[in-house]
Design an enzyme around this catalytic site. Structure first.
Site, mmCIF file in Angstrom:
data_model
loop_
_atom_site.group_PDB
_atom_site.id
_atom_site.type_symbol
_atom_site.label_atom_id
_atom_site.label_comp_id
_atom_site.label_asym_id
_atom_site.label_seq_id
_atom_site.Cartn_x
_atom_site.Cartn_y
_atom_site.Cartn_z
ATOM 1 N N CYS A 112 117.487 -61.285 20.354
ATOM 2 C CA CYS A 112 117.513 -60.049 19.430
ATOM 3 C C CYS A 112 116.864 -58.909 19.987
ATOM 4 O O CYS A 112 116.022 -58.041 19.229
ATOM 5 C CB CYS A 112 117.514 -60.309 17.861
ATOM 6 S SG CYS A 112 115.880 -61.204 17.667
ATOM 7 N N ALA A 172 116.939 -73.515 17.149
ATOM 8 C CA ALA A 172 117.730 -73.171 15.942
ATOM 9 C C ALA A 172 117.265 -72.537 14.688
ATOM 10 O O ALA A 172 118.085 -71.928 13.807
ATOM 11 C CB ALA A 172 118.414 -74.595 15.531
ATOM 12 N N PRO A 202 115.747 -69.657 12.223
ATOM 13 C CA PRO A 202 115.622 -69.997 10.812
ATOM 14 C C PRO A 202 116.966 -70.949 10.550
ATOM 15 O O PRO A 202 116.707 -71.391 9.377
ATOM 16 C CB PRO A 202 115.287 -69.172 10.100
ATOM 17 C CG PRO A 202 115.959 -67.992 10.831
ATOM 18 C CD PRO A 202 115.935 -68.183 12.524
ATOM 19 N N GLY A 203 117.992 -70.877 11.141
ATOM 20 C CA GLY A 203 119.131 -71.875 10.952
ATOM 21 C C GLY A 203 120.544 -71.139 10.516
ATOM 22 O O GLY A 203 121.334 -71.505 10.337
ATOM 23 N N GLY A 204 120.386 -69.699 10.449
ATOM 24 C CA GLY A 204 121.550 -68.831 10.221
ATOM 25 C C GLY A 204 122.653 -69.178 11.112
ATOM 26 O O GLY A 204 123.960 -69.207 10.560
ATOM 27 N N ASP A 260 119.838 -69.417 21.479
ATOM 28 C CA ASP A 260 119.428 -68.235 20.913
ATOM 29 C C ASP A 260 117.805 -68.480 21.215
ATOM 30 O O ASP A 260 116.813 -68.807 20.125
ATOM 31 C CB ASP A 260 119.647 -68.322 19.270
ATOM 32 C CG ASP A 260 119.393 -67.036 18.806
ATOM 33 O OD1 ASP A 260 119.649 -66.039 19.031
ATOM 34 O OD2 ASP A 260 119.038 -67.126 17.533
#
Length: 360
Positions: free
Chosen positions: A288, A163, A165-167, A234
């Protein structure tokens, strides 16, 4: 997930300082450009050239031009519905921002508001203040596509497996009120970052319903078998944007050597997510990076080795956002790869959606 290599930054995590020179004369822009070029790690660029020229073909040239020049990067502004300000929206509109998602998307909650503009640069960041909610989160707009693909609904039990950095966790909570929301991050530093992000954006009544853990993501499927309706993976990956500007050549070389190990880790995380998913539930896998080995190869290996999941067609979502995002052609119906280009400098972002049809 703890790796030997330093934990990679995610899209939306590394925001470079604003460079006023980019708005000045061509001479100043040229000087700025020269300074930024010096920061590129040649070892990494050479590695990317060899790989992506083959995997992306002619598209690599324009993608490389965006990745190598941060002054043309763009940043989206995700509004926080728990600290909404009409004045902020007016300010954004006055500065040329517009809603990022306007098409007939299969899933687009009215409570999810994200603004973008064609011009490079970013809106001023907000500092963390204990006890005070931030009004917005700066991120790469492509980071919201996995959230839109996952389609979280009120009352569902949700797991964000990696999770920090939490975005994306914050974005999911803009969309719906899950029954149980589990945010997991194995790395110590990133876990603290995740907690701070949640504290900055989520109010107390709701934050008490969120579980933040530091478990090995590969084990959650066994610890919580068939427990969740939706899972986001992610995954840790070779973040192309940040790796290209590695300041330590030795560190960069080590990262590239260890890069081949990431696909094995990603496969294990994805299999764990499938075990944690209830039959009938769905998951989204995202990275990413542009790397085929970490993207479609991982998903294809899971599909060929696990009969309990099937691919989910996300082409309708892709068509609805095609005005703002550029996608690699020739991908399968259940996957997308966002390619950054000038004026639409979002990504890289890969995502694939799967549905669990039977117990594992």
């Amino acid at each position: 997930m703890r790796l030997l290599l330093p934990p990679p930054l995610r899209a939306g995590a590394a925001l470079l300082p604003r460079r006023a020179a980019a708005q000045g004369s061509e001479q100043l822009e040229s000087k700025t450009k020269g300074k930024l070029q010096k920061r590129i790690c040649q070892v990494v660029l050479d590695h990317f050239e060899k790989q992506y020229a083959v995997e992306l073909g002619d598209a690599w040239t324009s993608v490389r031009d965006v990745l190598a020049h941060p002054f043309c990067w763009q940043y989206a502004v995700l509004l926080n519905k728990f600290s909404r300000s009409a004045e902020l929206e007016s300010t954004l509109c006055a500065k040329g921002y517009h809603p990022a998602f306007q098409g007939p998307l299969p899933y687009l909650p009215a409570s999810l508001k994200c603004y973008i503009r064609r011009n490079p640069g970013r809106f001023p960041a907000q500092k963390h203040q204990a006890g005070k909610l931030k009004g917005y989160y700066l991120l790469n707009a492509a980071s919201l596509l996995p959230v839109l693909a996952l389609e979280v609904k009120d009352g569902e039990d949700v797991l964000d497996l990696c999770a920090a950095p939490g975005g994306k966790s914050v974005a999911m909570l803009q969309c719906a009120y899950p029954g149980q929301f589990h945010c997991n991050e194995y790395d110590d530093l990133r876990s603290r970052w995740l907690k701070q992000t949640i504290e900055s954006f989520i109010p107390d009544p709701l934050i008490n319903l969120i579980t933040v853990s530091k478990l090995d993501g590969r084990q959650i499927g066994d610890l919580k078998p068939e427990f969740y309706d939706k899972v986001l993976v992610d995954a840790p990956c070779s973040n192309d944007r940040s790796w290209l500007f590695s300041s330590d050549v030795q560190q960069a070389t080590l990262r590239l050597i260890q890069r081949k190990e990431l696909s094995s880790l990603q496969f294990q995380l994805l299999r764990s997510a499938i075990r944690a998913l209830r039959p009938g539930g769905s998951l989204v896998y995202s990275t990413c990076t542009l790397s085929k080995a970490e993207n479609s190869d991982v998903v294809n290996l899971v599909l060929s080795s696990c009969s309990a999941v099937v691919p989910v067609d996300i082409r309708e979502m892709a068509r609805a956002v095609s005005q703002e995002f550029t996608f690699l052609g020739g991908t399968q119906q259940h996957e997308l790869l966002v390619l950054p280009e000038k004026g639409r400098a979002w990504g890289p972002m890969y995502l694939a959606k799967l549905k669990k049809t039977s117990p594992t």
